[in-house]
Design an enzyme around this catalytic site. Sequence first.
Site, PDB file in Angstrom:
ATOM      1  N   ASP A  36       0.779  -1.262  -0.024  1.00 40.47           N
ATOM      2  CA  ASP A  36      -0.079   0.087  -0.007  1.00 40.47           C
ATOM      3  C   ASP A  36       0.814   1.165  -0.076  1.00 40.47           C
ATOM      4  OD1 ASP A  36      -2.218   1.217   0.061  1.00 40.47           O
ATOM      5  OD2 ASP A  36      -2.610   1.482   2.393  1.00 40.47           O
ATOM      6  N   ASN A  84     -10.853  -2.344  -5.509  1.00 40.16           N
ATOM      7  CA  ASN A  84     -10.099  -1.455  -6.236  1.00 40.16           C
ATOM      8  C   ASN A  84     -10.897  -1.077  -7.751  1.00 40.16           C
ATOM      9  OD1 ASN A  84      -6.898  -2.636  -5.008  1.00 40.16           O
ATOM     10  ND2 ASN A  84      -8.086  -0.896  -4.584  1.00 40.16           N
TER      11      ASN A  84
HETATM   12  C1  IPE Z   1      -5.563  -2.734  -0.408  1.00 38.28           C
HETATM   13  O1  IPE Z   1      -5.165  -1.315  -0.506  1.00 38.28           O
HETATM   14  C2  IPE Z   1      -5.350  -3.440  -1.695  1.00 38.28           C
HETATM   15  C3  IPE Z   1      -4.360  -3.504  -2.221  1.00 38.28           C
HETATM   16  C4  IPE Z   1      -3.096  -3.238  -1.872  1.00 38.28           C
HETATM   17  C5  IPE Z   1      -4.113  -4.167  -3.563  1.00 38.28           C
HETATM   18  P1  IPE Z   1      -6.114  -0.140  -0.681  1.00 38.28           P
HETATM   19  O2  IPE Z   1      -5.397   1.256  -0.539  1.00 38.28           O
HETATM   20  O3  IPE Z   1      -7.049  -0.547  -1.729  1.00 38.28           O
HETATM   21  O4  IPE Z   1      -7.022  -0.345   0.927  1.00 38.28           O
HETATM   22  P2  IPE Z   1      -7.982   0.681   1.780  1.00 38.28           P
HETATM   23  O5  IPE Z   1      -8.709   1.285   0.867  1.00 38.28           O
HETATM   24  O6  IPE Z   1      -6.623   1.705   2.154  1.00 38.28           O
HETATM   25  O7  IPE Z   1      -8.466   0.059   2.704  1.00 38.28           O
HETATM   26  C1  IPE Z   2      -1.434   0.332  -3.530  1.00 37.23           C
HETATM   27  O1  IPE Z   2      -1.245   1.651  -3.561  1.00 37.23           O
HETATM   28  C2  IPE Z   2      -1.815  -0.393  -4.921  1.00 37.23           C
HETATM   29  C3  IPE Z   2      -2.957  -0.625  -4.919  1.00 37.23           C
HETATM   30  C4  IPE Z   2      -4.092  -0.599  -4.018  1.00 37.23           C
HETATM   31  C5  IPE Z   2      -3.574  -0.963  -6.598  1.00 37.23           C
HETATM   32  P1  IPE Z   2      -2.431   2.672  -3.660  1.00 37.23           P
HETATM   33  O2  IPE Z   2      -2.933   2.937  -5.049  1.00 37.23           O
HETATM   34  O3  IPE Z   2      -3.509   2.207  -2.605  1.00 37.23           O
HETATM   35  O4  IPE Z   2      -2.019   3.902  -2.917  1.00 37.23           O
HETATM   36  P2  IPE Z   2      -2.474   4.931  -1.866  1.00 37.23           P
HETATM   37  O5  IPE Z   2      -2.938   4.252  -0.739  1.00 37.23           O
HETATM   38  O6  IPE Z   2      -3.719   5.817  -2.355  1.00 37.23           O
HETATM   39  O7  IPE Z   2      -1.089   5.745  -1.492  1.00 37.23           O
HETATM   40 MG    MG Z   3      -4.259   2.369  -0.719  1.00 32.71          MG
END
Ligand code: IPE
Ligand code: IPE
Ligand code: MG
Length: 262
Positions: A36, A84
């Site tokens: 993340d 996502n």
């Molecule tokens: C969790 O991260 C999913 C992945 C790392 C693929 P998100 O960024 O989607 O999760 P939330 O929204 O912070 O819970």
């Molecule tokens: C994790 O990084 C990757 C995916 C969920 C695909 P994020 O895209 O959630 O990045 P933040 O949490 O918005 O910084």
């Molecule tokens: Mg994230």
Amino acid sequence: MTDFSSFEHKPSATEETLLQQLDRDNLPRHVAIIMDGNGRWAAQRHLPRIAGHKAGIQSVREIVTFSCEIGIQALTLYAFSNENWNRPVKEITQLMILLERFLNKELKTMMKNEIRFQAIGQIDRLQDSVVKLIRSVEKETRNNNKMTLILALSYGGRTEIVDAIKKVHQDLEQERMTIKDLDEKSFSKYLYTCNIPDPDLMIRTSGEVRVSNFLLWQVAYTELYFTKTPWPDFRKIHFLRALCDYQGRERRYGLISGEQNH
Ligand code: IPE
Ligand code: IPE
Ligand code: MG
């Protein structure tokens, strides 16, 4: 003395010291990572979110190679959740392009390092070309047995459990099993992770302290580790900190301290 902070300690130990400290006989068999913080990493640099996803691929490479080197048996990376799918189409499209590029490029390395590749999740929701590529990389690498690299894609823990219940129901109806056969062990064979042991260690980067629908059934007794480091900055040293922290814990499984040793 137990430190109740859920975040990593920032030890001054160097990578070398941590490597020496690492007990190779007590490695987690299966490590799961919620990668993340890509978007925030990019925003801090006034870059588009995709730049963070791109930078995160270098972390994937480093952590996969290192895990394989030290003898971790299974590594699961949460790359794209069911939730996502609600992101802007542009970001989803860019993520899928990166995924295709990654698989095409890394196949050689997976073969060289004897890594078996597997995808878990509702893979059929992905676009056809990506599904085809995933299936072909799975097929190509299926006899590799140094480490299994599992990518969670279009993955949701609750969906996984509901999907498992549907499969159980089918087997009951078609008399391939009876309700008496159903217990925790047999149920887990219906999950996407049927051939993989539960994770011993789950790491989440970027400071959020939640599991975001990841491996809900499987984390029942997993050790959790949270770090503020965003995924694109996550390197060997951060991973080593997590592994050493894990090795300092006592896994009690509901028993009394020290009891499991008798
Ligand atoms: C969790 O991260 C999913 C992945 C790392 C693929 P998100 O960024 O989607 O999760 P939330 O929204 O912070 O819970
Ligand atoms: C994790 O990084 C990757 C995916 C969920 C695909 P994020 O895209 O959630 O990045 P933040 O949490 O918005 O910084
Ligand atoms: Mg994230």
